[in-house]
Design an enzyme around this catalytic site. Structure first.
Site, PDB file in Angstrom:
ATOM      1  CB  CYS A 163      -0.933  -0.006   1.205  1.00  0.00           C
ATOM      2  SG  CYS A 163      -1.972  -1.479   1.276  1.00  0.00           S
ATOM      3  CG  HIS A 302      -1.815   4.731   4.855  1.00  0.00           C
ATOM      4  ND1 HIS A 302      -1.771   4.545   3.487  1.00  0.00           N
ATOM      5  CD2 HIS A 302      -1.907   3.483   5.391  1.00  0.00           C
ATOM      6  CE1 HIS A 302      -1.822   3.253   3.203  1.00  0.00           C
ATOM      7  NE2 HIS A 302      -1.915   2.591   4.344  1.00  0.00           N
ATOM      8  CD  GLU A 313      -1.650   7.981   8.807  1.00  0.00           C
ATOM      9  OE1 GLU A 313      -1.269   8.669   7.844  1.00  0.00           O
ATOM     10  OE2 GLU A 313      -2.651   7.238   8.751  1.00  0.00           O
ATOM     11  CE  LYS A 332      -5.481   4.512   1.889  1.00  0.00           C
ATOM     12  NZ  LYS A 332      -4.570   5.666   2.092  1.00  0.00           N
ATOM     13  CG  HIS A 337      -6.384   0.886   1.318  1.00  0.00           C
ATOM     14  ND1 HIS A 337      -5.499   1.499   0.452  1.00  0.00           N
ATOM     15  CD2 HIS A 337      -5.609   0.346   2.307  1.00  0.00           C
ATOM     16  CE1 HIS A 337      -4.273   1.322   0.885  1.00  0.00           C
ATOM     17  NE2 HIS A 337      -4.308   0.631   1.995  1.00  0.00           N
ATOM     18  CG  PHE A 396       0.196  -5.886   4.481  1.00  0.00           C
ATOM     19  CD1 PHE A 396      -0.285  -5.074   5.488  1.00  0.00           C
ATOM     20  CD2 PHE A 396      -0.629  -6.888   3.994  1.00  0.00           C
ATOM     21  CE1 PHE A 396      -1.561  -5.244   6.007  1.00  0.00           C
ATOM     22  CE2 PHE A 396      -1.905  -7.075   4.501  1.00  0.00           C
ATOM     23  CZ  PHE A 396      -2.374  -6.260   5.513  1.00  0.00           C
TER      24      PHE A 396
END
Length: 410
Positions: A163, A302, A313, A332, A337, A396
């Site tokens: 991502c 994010h 975050e 998002k 996402h 990830f």
């Protein structure tokens, strides 16, 4: 010599718009692109909603034969890239092709083709799968198709960093131009993997929202968040060396000023709880742009709507900015996402925040989480003069990527 890099063209295909003007209008208006899945029948699965691209006539735009030979992640990237090239005013025919390159990302690539051909092989025999299967499904094929279409013969790379990929691609394009390896880069990210296997895989990890309320599905930083919403889309940008852009009288949207990239080296899916890697990435990008944290006016977070990501975050933002966190939102909440495409689309939005002085909201925010107190722009857009924007992405594998965009001031 460190050369300055500017954004001159942008293109987008997303759940809230199939062009940059449509995307921008809808995120400013708080339009929700999350809806029931229509790309396949999800009735026997826990997750039945996603952020799908809507109303896009791929065959009409690319032609039936091209559409048949290529996978959807490539379709979306090619359509977005055409818009980016067109809006930049770049004429590839008059450029030195070896000074023009491609850096694009996809997290999963041609996953639809892999699963489709697996099913066909089981049914008819594996020697009867499509001859287009391998060249259309390998993740780097999208970079190759973009280079072929536009005649770019310089660097051609595909960044695969989950991502964080879209942001990484933009950062690598920045470095290529800044350090003289290219004058023009077509860069961004693309993703199209809304299918039963990928959705099921994320579901069993407990990463996705499993309810049916589209208005409470993707709710970054909300105390009731429970998982992200899978989405598809593409964002493409033309970035080029400043003098090259000035010489051809190109429209300059914003300056691509800073890039940071770190790894948590902690866990294959979970972020470090203290946000150490994200902090380092943000600080690198701000310093690379020649700025101080106090000069950042907006953060496109994010903000995935997962319990761990948003908390981590938030910790990182507090560490970087202290008590003076700039305006923050997660788009998002509207797009879902888009995985490897997310950072690229969010960079486009960030550039438009600088251009138009409007910060898009985090929609459907209702329940405050004291662990996510981040100066959130909630539910309605906010007018604000912003000269520098930070956009960060986490992926990830522990990937942390950040870019800083600034107002071009000559």
């Amino acid at each position: 010599m460190r050369r300055r890099v500017v954004i001159t063209g942008m293109g987008a295909v997303t759940p809230v718009g199939n062009s940059v003007p449509e995307l921008w209008r809808n995120v400013c208006d708080g339009v929700n692109g999350i809806a029931p899945i229509t790309l396949y029948d999800p009735s026997d699965q826990e997750v039945r909603i996603a952020g799908e691209v809507k109303g896009l006539d791929v065959a009409g735009i690319l032609g039936k034969q091209e559409a048949r030979k290529q996978e959807r992640f490539t379709h979306l990237a090619r359509i977005a890239a055409r818009e980016a090239i067109a809006t930049s005013g770049l004429d590839p025919a008059v450029e030195d092709p070896y000074r023009c390159g491609v850096a694009v990302s996809s997290g999963i690539g041609g996953f639809n083709g892999i699963t489709r051909n697996q099913d066909r092989g089981r049914e008819k025999g594996f020697d009867r799968v499509s001859p287009h299967f391998i060249p259309s499904s390998i993740t780097n094929s999208v970079a190759g198709y973009l280079a072929i279409e536009h005649g770019f013969k310089g660097e051609c790379t595909c960044v695969v960093s989950a991502c964080a990929g879209g942001t990484n691609a933009l950062g690598e394009a920045l470095r290529a131009v800044r350090h003289g390896y290219a004058d023009v880069m077509l860069t961004g990210g693309t993703e199209a993997c809304i299918n039963p296997l990928s959705v099921g895989g994320f579901t069993v990890m407990r990463a996705l929202y499993e309810g049916n309320d589209c208005q409470r599905a993707s709710i970054p930083f909300d105390a009731e968040r429970s998982g992200f919403v899978m989405a598809e889309g593409a964002g493409m940008l033309v970035v080029e060396e400043l003098q090259h852009a000035l010489d051809r009288h190109a429209p300059i949207i914003a300056e691509l000023a800073g890039y940071g990239y770190t790894c948590d080296a902690y866990h294959i899916t979970a972020p470090r709880p203290d946000g150490e890697g994200a902090v380092a990435s943000m600080r690198q990008a701000i310093a690379d742009a020649g700025l101080e944290p106090a000069q950042i006016g907006y953060v496109n977070a994010h903000g995935t709507s997962t319990p761990l990501n948003d908390k981590t975050e938030s910790c990182a933002l507090h560490e970087v900015f202290g008590a003076q966190i700039p305006l923050v939102s997660s788009t998002k909440s509207m797009t879902g996402h888009m995985l490897g495409a997310a950072g690229a689309v969010e960079a486009i939005i960030s550039a438009l925040v600088i251009r138009d002085g409007v910060v898009p909201p985090t929609i459907n925010y209702q329940v405050a989480d004291p662990e996510c107190d981040v100066n959130l722009v909630a539910n309605q857009c906010k007018e604000a003069q912003v000269d520098a924007v930070l956009s960060d992405s986490l992926g990830f594998g522990g990937h942390n990527a950040t870019v800083v965009l600034t107002r071009y001031q000559g």
